[in-house]
Structures are given as structure tokens and as C-alpha cells.
Enzyme design. Sequence first.
Site, PDB file in Angstrom:
ATOM      1  N   ASP A  41       0.602  -1.248  -0.044  1.00 24.23           N
ATOM      2  CA  ASP A  41       0.055   0.020  -0.106  1.00 24.23           C
ATOM      3  C   ASP A  41       0.962   1.153   0.103  1.00 24.23           C
ATOM      4  O   ASP A  41       2.128   1.097  -0.561  1.00 24.23           O
ATOM      5  CB  ASP A  41      -0.939  -0.070   1.270  1.00 24.23           C
ATOM      6  CG  ASP A  41      -2.223   0.635   0.889  1.00 24.23           C
ATOM      7  OD1 ASP A  41      -2.407   1.989   0.779  1.00 24.23           O
ATOM      8  OD2 ASP A  41      -3.293  -0.277   0.905  1.00 24.23           O
TER       9      ASP A  41
ATOM     10  N   HIS B  99      -3.646   6.033   3.459  1.00 20.24           N
ATOM     11  CA  HIS B  99      -4.465   4.977   2.969  1.00 20.24           C
ATOM     12  C   HIS B  99      -3.917   3.660   3.611  1.00 20.24           C
ATOM     13  O   HIS B  99      -4.624   2.827   4.099  1.00 20.24           O
ATOM     14  CB  HIS B  99      -4.483   4.677   1.488  1.00 20.24           C
ATOM     15  CG  HIS B  99      -5.314   3.719   0.916  1.00 20.24           C
ATOM     16  ND1 HIS B  99      -4.926   2.474   0.335  1.00 20.24           N
ATOM     17  CD2 HIS B  99      -6.526   3.852   0.517  1.00 20.24           C
ATOM     18  CE1 HIS B  99      -5.659   2.088  -0.023  1.00 20.24           C
ATOM     19  NE2 HIS B  99      -6.909   2.545  -0.009  1.00 20.24           N
TER      20      HIS B  99
ATOM     21  N   SER C 253     -11.391  -0.705  -1.383  1.00 22.46           N
ATOM     22  CA  SER C 253      -9.961  -0.833  -0.504  1.00 22.46           C
ATOM     23  C   SER C 253     -10.188  -1.444   0.868  1.00 22.46           C
ATOM     24  O   SER C 253      -9.522  -2.264   1.288  1.00 22.46           O
ATOM     25  CB  SER C 253      -9.169   0.314  -0.602  1.00 22.46           C
ATOM     26  OG  SER C 253      -8.581   0.821  -1.664  1.00 22.46           O
TER      27      SER C 253
END
Length: 337
Positions: free
Chosen positions: A107, A140, A291
Site C-alpha cells: 500500500d 491509506h 479498498s
Amino acid sequence: MNFQSVGEALIRPGQLLADRSTLAAVARWTQAVSEADGVCVAHLAPGVDPCELAAELSARGLRASPNHVFRGQPLFFGGPASRPFPVEPIAYRPARNRSAATVAVLDTGVVKHPWWSGTDWYSRVGPEDADAGEGQQAGHGTFVAGMLARLAPGVSLRVRRVLDGDGIGDEASVIRALHRMREDPPDVINLSFGGHTFDDRPPPLLNDAIAALSDTVTVACAGNTASDRPFWPAALPAVVGVAALEATGRQRAAYSGYGTWVDACARGDWLESSYLDLGEFGGFATWSGTSFAAALVSGTIAAGAAAEPAKEVVRRLLDAEDARHFPDLGVVVPVSL
């Protein structure tokens, strides 16, 4: 951001991914070759179209593709999946015991957070895998990591940064990260990113890299595309592709990808987790997107993998006779945080 659009697919201009056996076939179109961690990137001469060349090589039975660009998947502007929102601190006491299960998180990296302060896995996160805290998708990876930590207390995370702060990465970087895991494979890999390919066919080298980790369960998001166009790597046969449900869990989130290639679905709207301690955010946020539906499924598998092989956990999860199913969304994975 060095990429170009080909239809709805994104690629690195002038780059072709190939295995060693294919390099001789592309030598006359190649200016230079870079090779690392199991993947060769041929840098093509000006004017050579990597998509056309990849199609020609594939027709000859050779393994090659453009270097596709992948994006983290809150990127759906105009809906709840577009950005994170601050929330009050979330009470959580991290487990100090180390679980037998390991989850690789490819990520944007992670930042320091109270939820994993003092854990063995965070002490091994180097500067190259830390989230820089800048860009549209900064935080994220930290958000995904928090969901995994809460669902599978004590789980050991293996963080690899393959996306920048804007959530942008490419196929070559992902393949290299996967190749480096072969000697010590994790139980689960979470890939909360993806993209389309120029020909809607599976990217062969990425498929090979994932398939080589045969004892690992790979989970990927179905994309915030609101379409049934195959989204990779989620649509690969060796991957558990995950779509998002809206907050009630009764129907597909409007932004979620869907199709026969999707294996499972979980809530994707207004989920809360760890985040950056920056500006209006005090280390916590609520965010929406496929996600995070994928992270819920990865965390559920990781929790079960503390007691049995992850492959067995996912087999029972997807084949359960009493599980709910939605057309083009697969098995409903009921998870609450």
C-alpha cells in the site's frame, strides 16, 4: 505522475514488462533493460507502442505486458469513497501477543500510531515503507493496517510501500514486492488497489507472481469503477476479489465494481480506522471504498488463520452453504468493527 491513458487503462509510457525468455524477442525495439526481483522492464525506443508490442508478443505465446499503473481505491470523486473524514478517537487496546498469522500490506506505507506502538512488526518498518503523509491518499495504508489490527488482534503485519502518497503505483513495483516474499510467504496479502489492462486480459507476469505464492491467500479490491469491467489484480483466478456493500449491507455500494469475477463482498461505506495525526485529523478517520471492504475480508481471514491455514479459512468462507450471496458480488462476509 508519469503515466498515460490507453482507453480506461493507465500505463507507464515506453515500458514493457517481460520475463527473461522474452527479452531476446524485443531486443530490436529496446534501448535499455532494468531487472530486479524477478521482473524485467524493457525501456523501448521512441515511437514503439508498448500495448501493440505486448499484443504481438502475446499472440506468439510470449509473456509480456505494458507496465500498467495501479491506483488505491477511494478514488471515486463525488461520492463517499472520495476522501477521509475526521472522527473522534477510537477506543482500542492492541493485543501484545504475537499471532501466528502474518498479513502483507502492499500500500502507501504506514505511520506511527498508538495502536501498534511497541509491536514487533512496526519496529521492522523501515523508512522506505513509511507513509510520507503527503498526497491525496496519504494515510491509506495506515487506515488498512488499523482495520487488520482490530479484526485480527496480535496479527503480524508486513508492510511494503508500492503506492505513493497519491495512491499511484505500477505493476513492476508490485511484482517485485511479491517476488521478495517467496522465501518467507505471508498467510494473507492485502492489495487495496488495482486497475484495468489495455486489452482487458489478465496481466501475465503479475498473475505468475501471485500464483507462485501458492500457500498464501491474496485479497484485492474490486475497484471503485461502478462497472463490471475486470479490475486487476482482483479478477485474477488466484485472488479473492472483493466488492463493497453500502452501510446497511443490503446492496452494492454505488461506486463498487461488480461482475462474475468478484468472489466476495463486505461493507465499504463509512468505516472507521487509524489515520494520520495531521491537521483536522487526530489519528483517526472514517473512509469509504472497495479498498476497505477488501481489508475487512483480509482481516477476517487473518483472524481465522491464527488457528488453521489461511487457504482452509478462505475455502470455508467462500463455500459456506448458509452464506448470503449477491449476484455479481459473491459471498457476503459479515464483519463489524
